[in-house]
Design a protein around this motif. Structure first.
Motif, mmCIF file in Angstrom:
data_model
loop_
_atom_site.group_PDB
_atom_site.id
_atom_site.type_symbol
_atom_site.label_atom_id
_atom_site.label_comp_id
_atom_site.label_asym_id
_atom_site.label_seq_id
_atom_site.Cartn_x
_atom_site.Cartn_y
_atom_site.Cartn_z
ATOM 1 N N PHE A 220 0.829 -1.214 0.000
ATOM 2 C CA PHE A 220 0.000 0.000 0.000
ATOM 3 C C PHE A 220 0.866 1.267 0.000
ATOM 4 O O PHE A 220 0.859 2.069 0.929
ATOM 5 N N GLY A 221 1.628 1.412 -1.088
ATOM 6 C CA GLY A 221 2.444 2.618 -1.237
ATOM 7 C C GLY A 221 3.552 2.737 -0.212
ATOM 8 O O GLY A 221 4.032 3.844 0.056
ATOM 9 N N GLY A 222 3.978 1.621 0.358
ATOM 10 C CA GLY A 222 5.054 1.619 1.339
ATOM 11 C C GLY A 222 4.597 1.686 2.775
ATOM 12 O O GLY A 222 5.399 1.536 3.706
ATOM 13 N N LEU A 223 3.288 1.879 3.000
ATOM 14 C CA LEU A 223 2.797 2.111 4.355
ATOM 15 C C LEU A 223 3.017 0.906 5.270
ATOM 16 O O LEU A 223 3.338 1.064 6.451
ATOM 17 N N PHE A 224 2.882 -0.309 4.728
ATOM 18 C CA PHE A 224 3.016 -1.499 5.572
ATOM 19 C C PHE A 224 4.469 -1.813 5.934
ATOM 20 O O PHE A 224 4.714 -2.676 6.784
ATOM 21 N N PHE A 225 5.425 -1.123 5.313
ATOM 22 C CA PHE A 225 6.812 -1.334 5.712
ATOM 23 C C PHE A 225 7.128 -0.665 7.052
ATOM 24 O O PHE A 225 8.147 -0.943 7.668
ATOM 25 N N GLY A 226 6.267 0.251 7.493
ATOM 26 C CA GLY A 226 6.390 0.799 8.841
ATOM 27 C C GLY A 226 7.273 2.005 8.996
ATOM 28 O O GLY A 226 7.485 2.474 10.128
ATOM 29 N N ASP A 227 7.809 2.540 7.907
ATOM 30 C CA ASP A 227 8.724 3.680 8.022
ATOM 31 C C ASP A 227 8.026 5.030 7.898
ATOM 32 O O ASP A 227 8.576 6.049 8.301
ATOM 33 N N MET A 228 6.834 5.048 7.341
ATOM 34 C CA MET A 228 6.131 6.302 7.128
ATOM 35 C C MET A 228 5.314 6.660 8.374
ATOM 36 O O MET A 228 4.621 5.827 8.930
ATOM 37 N N LYS A 229 5.419 7.910 8.783
ATOM 38 C CA LYS A 229 4.728 8.404 9.973
ATOM 39 C C LYS A 229 3.733 9.487 9.580
ATOM 40 O O LYS A 229 3.793 10.033 8.483
ATOM 41 N N PRO A 230 2.803 9.838 10.495
ATOM 42 C CA PRO A 230 1.881 10.934 10.184
ATOM 43 C C PRO A 230 2.645 12.188 9.769
ATOM 44 O O PRO A 230 3.675 12.528 10.361
ATOM 45 N N GLY A 231 2.170 12.854 8.743
ATOM 46 C CA GLY A 231 2.835 14.048 8.247
ATOM 47 C C GLY A 231 3.998 13.767 7.315
ATOM 48 O O GLY A 231 4.781 14.673 7.012
ATOM 49 N N HIS A 232 4.127 12.525 6.868
ATOM 50 C CA HIS A 232 5.243 12.151 5.987
ATOM 51 C C HIS A 232 5.304 13.078 4.780
ATOM 52 O O HIS A 232 4.292 13.368 4.147
ATOM 53 N N GLU A 233 6.505 13.591 4.492
ATOM 54 C CA GLU A 233 6.682 14.485 3.355
ATOM 55 C C GLU A 233 7.298 13.724 2.188
ATOM 56 O O GLU A 233 8.305 13.028 2.345
ATOM 57 N N PHE A 234 6.673 13.859 1.033
ATOM 58 C CA PHE A 234 7.155 13.183 -0.162
ATOM 59 C C PHE A 234 8.003 14.133 -1.002
ATOM 60 O O PHE A 234 7.762 15.347 -1.022
ATOM 61 N N LYS A 235 8.975 13.571 -1.695
ATOM 62 C CA LYS A 235 9.785 14.359 -2.613
ATOM 63 C C LYS A 235 8.906 14.939 -3.710
ATOM 64 O O LYS A 235 7.916 14.317 -4.114
ATOM 65 N N PRO A 236 9.247 16.118 -4.218
ATOM 66 C CA PRO A 236 8.500 16.659 -5.357
ATOM 67 C C PRO A 236 8.490 15.651 -6.509
ATOM 68 O O PRO A 236 9.525 15.071 -6.850
ATOM 69 N N GLY A 237 7.301 15.416 -7.074
ATOM 70 C CA GLY A 237 7.177 14.479 -8.178
ATOM 71 C C GLY A 237 6.852 13.066 -7.773
ATOM 72 O O GLY A 237 6.505 12.238 -8.619
ATOM 73 N N ASP A 238 6.949 12.752 -6.469
ATOM 74 C CA ASP A 238 6.594 11.408 -6.001
ATOM 75 C C ASP A 238 5.111 11.183 -6.278
ATOM 76 O O ASP A 238 4.262 11.959 -5.847
ATOM 77 N N HIS A 239 4.788 10.112 -7.021
ATOM 78 C CA HIS A 239 3.392 9.935 -7.443
ATOM 79 C C HIS A 239 2.449 9.714 -6.268
ATOM 80 O O HIS A 239 1.248 9.939 -6.385
ATOM 81 N N ARG A 240 2.969 9.289 -5.107
ATOM 82 C CA ARG A 240 2.103 9.081 -3.942
ATOM 83 C C ARG A 240 1.568 10.400 -3.390
ATOM 84 O O ARG A 240 0.571 10.417 -2.665
ATOM 85 N N ALA A 241 2.249 11.494 -3.723
ATOM 86 C CA ALA A 241 1.805 12.811 -3.252
ATOM 87 C C ALA A 241 0.476 13.216 -3.882
ATOM 88 O O ALA A 241 -0.198 14.133 -3.402
ATOM 89 N N TYR A 242 0.064 12.522 -4.949
ATOM 90 C CA TYR A 242 -1.188 12.859 -5.626
ATOM 91 C C TYR A 242 -2.372 12.079 -5.061
ATOM 92 O O TYR A 242 -3.495 12.254 -5.529
#
Length: 371
Positions: A220-242
């Motif tokens: 699920f876009g990396g969420l189940f790997f456990g590294d992403m926290k609330p407020g996670h900032e994506f690099k410009p152009g990262d398709h998950r930011a959309y």
């Protein structure tokens, strides 16, 4: 060699899809070698990634490794040989009437398959899949005659279908299986505990027709790997930011409710997501997206690969599968691709008008008519 329980996809590493850090060519290939050393024995590639570059890097990374020791899956469908890229729509499907008619499908598929195999440095795929088909890909006998010729000519041992790139196509997949299921061995579908819908509706049809399922986006876009926290900032152009705002926080809240089930079986959350998929018939293989997240404190992608390579030999009970499905229920959360009542004409290769035969199919499978 048939597909193994876990697979490694060449879309990982950010070179050919925009997410996380973009790996250098050398590190990209080293990740493939790391995957093999860690236990991956199935590799999935697509000829359109980098206009053949993903095939080339995979072939180079696996040089010296016994070809009989791994399963190779190729996907064909976008014509980047004669077609012109159409902005964010990508390259046209080879079935685009502006490129060729049905009489040319077989020749195109043979050419594309042979070129992909040459780049991968091998003479056969264990499985070749129709990648991101348009309406013709789901319905045209000429397409599947061309696919079957690849098997008859020894270019692939098995055949499959890989809908996409977004979610949907449920009725289209079922219709395709009803008409060409005797030719189709595998389907690659989107499924994970936070996206049980709509693919879950197609699983009974896959089982009915003896089609095994490879599930992608299990993380699920990396969420189940456990590294992403609330407020996670994506690099410009990262398709998950959309994705819709707050999707990370919303997903993490649901994952918290699933953790007791994972802990009961001694599973990490990404193992849990994969095992939940594998606990459902006819799912037999899972493939995540491995992402090198941005930031100095981000875990190396190689650690993620090693963590996922070999799944624990456990399965959830039917009751646990349903409990997770209820927590992650995403019914109606997105506009689906494929056949839809929203369209009166087909303006994009992944959207087309609903047909009466599909509504009849939905009725027979108890799926309702609100599509």
């Amino acid at each position: 060699m048939d597909l193994t329980t876990t697979a490694y996809g060449t879309w990982s590493g950010g070179r050919f899809m925009h997410f996380g850090e973009t790996l250098s060519e050398e590190r990209y290939m080293e990740c493939i070698r790391t995957a093999y050393e860690a236990g991956f024995r199935t590799f999935v590639t697509s000829d359109v990634y980098g206009n053949g570059k993903a095939d080339e890097l995979l072939g180079e990374a696996l040089v010296g490794i016994d070809r009989d020791s791994y399963c190779l899956v190729g996907t064909l469908g976008h014509d980047f040989y004669q077609g012109q890229r159409q902005g964010n729509r990508g390259y046209p499907r080879f079935t685009d009437p502006e490129l060729r008619g049905p009489e040319g499908y077989k020749a195109y598929l043979r050419m594309a398959c042979e070129k992909s195999l040459e780049r991968c440095r091998t003479n056969h795929f264990d499985l070749v899949m129709l990648h991101n088909p348009d309406e013709a890909g789901y319905t045209s006998p000429a397409v599947w005659e061309g696919m079957n010729a690849l098997k008859e000519e020894g270019l692939s041992d098995r055949l499959g279908i890989a809908p996409g790139p977004a979610n949907g196509f449920t009725l289209d997949v079922i219709h395709c299986l009803e008409n060409f299921g005797d030719l189709i061995d595998w389907a690659m579908l989107i499924l994970n505990p936070l996206e049980p819908w709509p693919v879950g509706l197609a699983l009974p049809a896959c089982e009915k027709h003896g089609v095994k399922v490879l599930t992608r986006v299990v993380d699920f876009g990396g969420l189940f790997f456990g590294d992403m926290k609330p407020g996670h900032e994506f690099k410009p152009g990262d398709h998950r930011a959309y994705r819709p705002e707050g999707w990370v926080e919303h997903g993490l809240e649901k994952i918290e409710k699933m953790k007791p089930i994972a802990e009961r079986h001694g599973l990490s959350m990404v193992e849990f997501a994969a095992i939940w998929n594998l606990s459902q018939k006819p799912v037999e293989c899972v493939v995540p997206t491995f992402i090198q997240e941005a930031g100095d404190d981000a875990r190396p992608i190689e650690d993620r690969i090693r963590e996922f390579a070999v799944m624990p030999d456990v399965r959830l009970s039917p009751e646990e599968v349903e409990e997770v499905k209820a927590i992650g229920d995403n019914t109606g959360c997105m506009m689906l691709k494929g056949a839809s009542k929203r369209h009166e004409v087909s303006e994009r290769p992944d959207e087309w008008p609903m047909r009466e035969d599909l509504l009849e199919l939905a009725g027979r499978y108890g799926l309702g008519e609100e599509w």
